[in-house]
Write an enzyme that holds these catalytic residues in place. Structure first.
Site, PDB file in Angstrom:
ATOM      1  N   ASP A 367       9.187  -5.310  -1.128  1.00 34.09           N
ATOM      2  CA  ASP A 367       9.452  -3.940  -0.702  1.00 34.09           C
ATOM      3  C   ASP A 367      10.608  -3.902   0.297  1.00 34.09           C
ATOM      4  O   ASP A 367      10.608  -4.627   1.295  1.00 34.09           O
ATOM      5  CB  ASP A 367       8.181  -3.374  -0.061  1.00 34.09           C
ATOM      6  CG  ASP A 367       8.247  -1.882   0.159  1.00 34.09           C
ATOM      7  OD1 ASP A 367       8.240  -1.142  -0.829  1.00 34.09           O
ATOM      8  OD2 ASP A 367       8.291  -1.464   1.333  1.00 34.09           O
ATOM      9  N   GLU A 396      13.076  -4.577  -4.504  1.00 35.75           N
ATOM     10  CA  GLU A 396      12.976  -3.121  -4.550  1.00 35.75           C
ATOM     11  C   GLU A 396      13.968  -2.589  -3.532  1.00 35.75           C
ATOM     12  O   GLU A 396      13.633  -2.260  -2.395  1.00 35.75           O
ATOM     13  CB  GLU A 396      11.542  -2.672  -4.219  1.00 35.75           C
ATOM     14  CG  GLU A 396      11.314  -1.171  -4.395  1.00 35.75           C
ATOM     15  CD  GLU A 396      11.381  -0.394  -3.089  1.00 35.75           C
ATOM     16  OE1 GLU A 396      11.384   0.839  -3.154  1.00 35.75           O
ATOM     17  OE2 GLU A 396      11.408  -1.017  -2.016  1.00 35.75           O
TER      18      GLU A 396
END
Length: 633
Positions: A367, A396
């Site tokens: 993330d 991401e």
């Protein structure tokens, strides 16, 4: 030697390939004067012996050759060039003989060159050299001239001739990963939503039906949102509001509570043994599990008490929340990677990945990696791969291209992309031409997610079921890596006003679904994944080419691998029927410009009779949004 290719940033970073892929090498190898130049491609797996293949000459001093990645190990290659005395002599002898010159002295020069080349070579491998020597001894100048231009002489010279003025270029590194870093289909879901009752929190043991669902849709990787304990301080409620209502589960990305941190399982989901059993069930169904790692904390995380120095502090001594002005995320503290205890923080972050790898996880979705230093990721990924060379990392990172590409260079296997917001014909053409060519294509692997828990694009909000089908075709055929977030197959498209956020977002609540509900596109997605498994061109990068269409609402492109090819036509307007005359690259596929041929639509099974380079298509949203075509005999 110059213009050695492939290479990334002047060989500062490695080229990327997966096991089974070819590395096609090109270089300009040239010299002063007119002596014949030969070139070799040298390569090896890490720690292995060097192997060598002859590079084939091409126009303008280019030479080309390739080798195949045979095992999961980093490789390296280099290009070597030299003068060939034998081939230079043979070329000149044939010319002098053809012009009628006296070649007796030239033949004697050849005898000396051949004597060095022959040495004690095996007769079977040096047959052409032996025949040439016999002709020189017999003064059979016609045979010498004939043998001097024989195809086998070049290979013999490569193997046995002196390598005069030999030079070898710098070794180029190749980072090798397993096939799933190149070709995979991902399905994202929240384990806590594996329940038929929206008032009941699902558990890891409840996920069996979801695993079957992902498998039946044809996906090979299930990506689960964070499974760790969730903080209670400033916990977000429905639609992200603060304070939350009693019983709200909170955001899985607000990691850490009294129950533990990044190496713990949320008790509402189960135990660590439940997670191991979840992994075993997934493997038994042929599914890999990708885990979401978010390097951030809730205010209740044990790290906050134990290592306050790992966080940034405001003037009043309080820890700074995660911020993206004008937004503040009151349920999350970001780490300070410039902390005075950098070594302690970095090693602890590494231990998180190693802990879950020890449980059996080999795919990590990371993330927001762009908010951490790239040298940290370069170090961490290398450390993980020292112990687990089959580890895969998905970035991401919805950020500027330079940062996305840098993350790819330092070790991330694949990355989210701007595909989500590329809707029009020209946007799709420009973007995918950029990432499928040049240096970018040698290190950047695009993962095309149609949607995410954070992103419900305008075209999906307004275009209904036809838009979902159209975007699925584009994602599944423009890259070997694609994925959907759960609910896409149900065409869920309710958004918050003036936002790309889902209304009643699953980030903040349990969402029970009926995956057999009317209007689903389950069968369509399953067919797309089946086509991807059956068609080799859809499993590789660096092979997308776009062609002309006389209607900007229709985009057409081909993918190829070896002698296989797939031709895709998509109506990118989900609101209207459109027709076009589209260009087919018949010259590339061995079809005459006026030759009739048959094209099979792999989506519908229909067969079309086409002729030559330009053909007519009509695509109607809701009925037929695209063709995925393959030539049929």
């Amino acid at each position: 030697m110059s213009q050695v290719w492939p290479v990334v940033e002047c060989n500062r970073y490695p080229v990327k390939r997966t096991v089974g892929e070819d590395v096609e090498v090109r270089a300009r190898v040239f010299s002063h004067g007119t002596d014949v130049v030969l070139a070799a491609l040298r390569y090896r797996a890490a720690g292995g012996r060097w192997k060598e293949v002859r590079m084939r000459p091409q126009p303008d001093d280019y030479f080309t050759a390739s080798f195949t990645i045979e095992r999961l190990s980093d490789y390296e290659f280099s290009v070597a060039g030299w003068h060939s005395p034998l081939l230079t002599w043979a070329r000149d002898f044939a010319k002098w003989y053809a012009s009628g010159e006296d070649v007796s002295m030239d033949a004697e020069e050849g005898r000396e060159i051949l004597s060095r080349a022959l040495g004690k070579r095996p007769a079977s491998r040096a047959a052409v050299l032996k025949r040439l020597m016999e002709a020189i001894v017999a003064r059979d100048y016609g045979t010498i001239a004939s043998l001097s231009t024989s195809p086998g002489l070049t290979e013999a010279a490569f193997l046995f001739d002196r390598r005069l003025h030999l030079e070898e270029g710098e070794a180029v590194r190749v980072r090798v990963e397993r096939e799933e870093a190149r070709f995979a289909s991902w399905y994202e879901f929240f384990p806590r939503s594996c329940t038929s009752d929206p008032g009941k929190h699902g558990t890891l043991r409840d996920c069996t039906a979801m695993l079957r669902h992902a498998r039946d849709l044809g996906f090979d990787t299930v990506y689960i949102t964070p499974i760790h304990p969730i903080g209670r301080t400033n916990r977000r409620g429905k639609n992200g509001v603060i304070p939350c209502a009693p019983g709200d589960p909170g955001s899985p990305w607000a990691i850490g509570s009294d129950e533990g941190g990044h190496k713990s399982v949320n008790p509402d989901l189960g135990t660590l043994e439940d997670f191991r059993e979840f992994l075993r069930k997934a493997r038994s169904m042929g599914l890999e599990v990708a885990m979401d790692i978010a390097l951030q904390c809730s205010p209740d995380h044990p790290y906050v008490r134990e290592h306050p120095e790992w966080f940034r502090h405001r003037k009043d001594g309080s820890i700074r929340y995660a911020e993206n002005p004008p937004k503040k995320y009151f349920d999350i503290y970001p780490f300070d990677f410039d902390t005075t205890d950098r070594e302690g923080l970095w090693n602890e972050m590494l231990s998180i990945f190693l802990f879950w790898a020890e449980q059996g996880v080999r795919a990590f979705r990371v993330d927001n990696p762009h908010t951490k230093p790239t040298d940290f990721w370069e170090w961490l990924i290398a450390k993980v791969r020292e112990k687990y060379p089959d580890a895969i990392f998905l970035a991401e990172a919805f950020t500027r291209p330079s940062i996305m590409y840098e993350l790819s260079k330092v070790g991330f296997s694949m990355s989210y992309t701007y595909f989500t917001w590329r809707n029009y014909d020209y946007e799709i053409r420009d973007y995918f031409t950029e990432i499928n060519s040049g240096e970018v294509a040698e290190h950047f692997r695009p993962m095309l997610f149609t949607n995410t828990p954070d992103i419900l694009t305008d075209v999906l909000q307004k275009g209904g079921r036809p838009a979902f089908m159209m975007r699925a075709v584009l994602a599944a055929t423009l890259s070997p890596l694609w994925g959907i977030y759960s609910g896409f197959e149900l065409c869920e498209n309710r958004a918050r006003p003036n936002s790309e956020e889902y209304l009643d977002s699953e980030k903040y609540e349990v969402k029970a679904r009926d995956f057999g509900a009317p209007g689903n596109i389950n069968a369509f997605i399953a067919r797309l994944n089946q086509i991807r498994r059956e068609c080799r061109p859809l499993q590789f990068f660096r092979n997308v080419e776009f062609y002309r269409s006389d209607n900007p609402n229709i985009v057409c492109y081909s993918r190829w691998h070896g002698d296989e090819w797939v031709y895709v036509v998509v109506n990118v307007n989900p609101f209207e029927e459109h027709s076009a005359t589209v260009q087919v690259p018949v010259w590339k596929f061995g079809i005459g410009f006026n030759e009739p041929y048959r094209m099979e639509d792999l989506l519908s099974g229909e067969v079309y009779n086409w002729v030559g380079e330009y053909n007519y298509v009509k695509l109607t949203p809701g009925e037929r949004c695209a063709h995925v075509l393959r030539r049929r005999a």
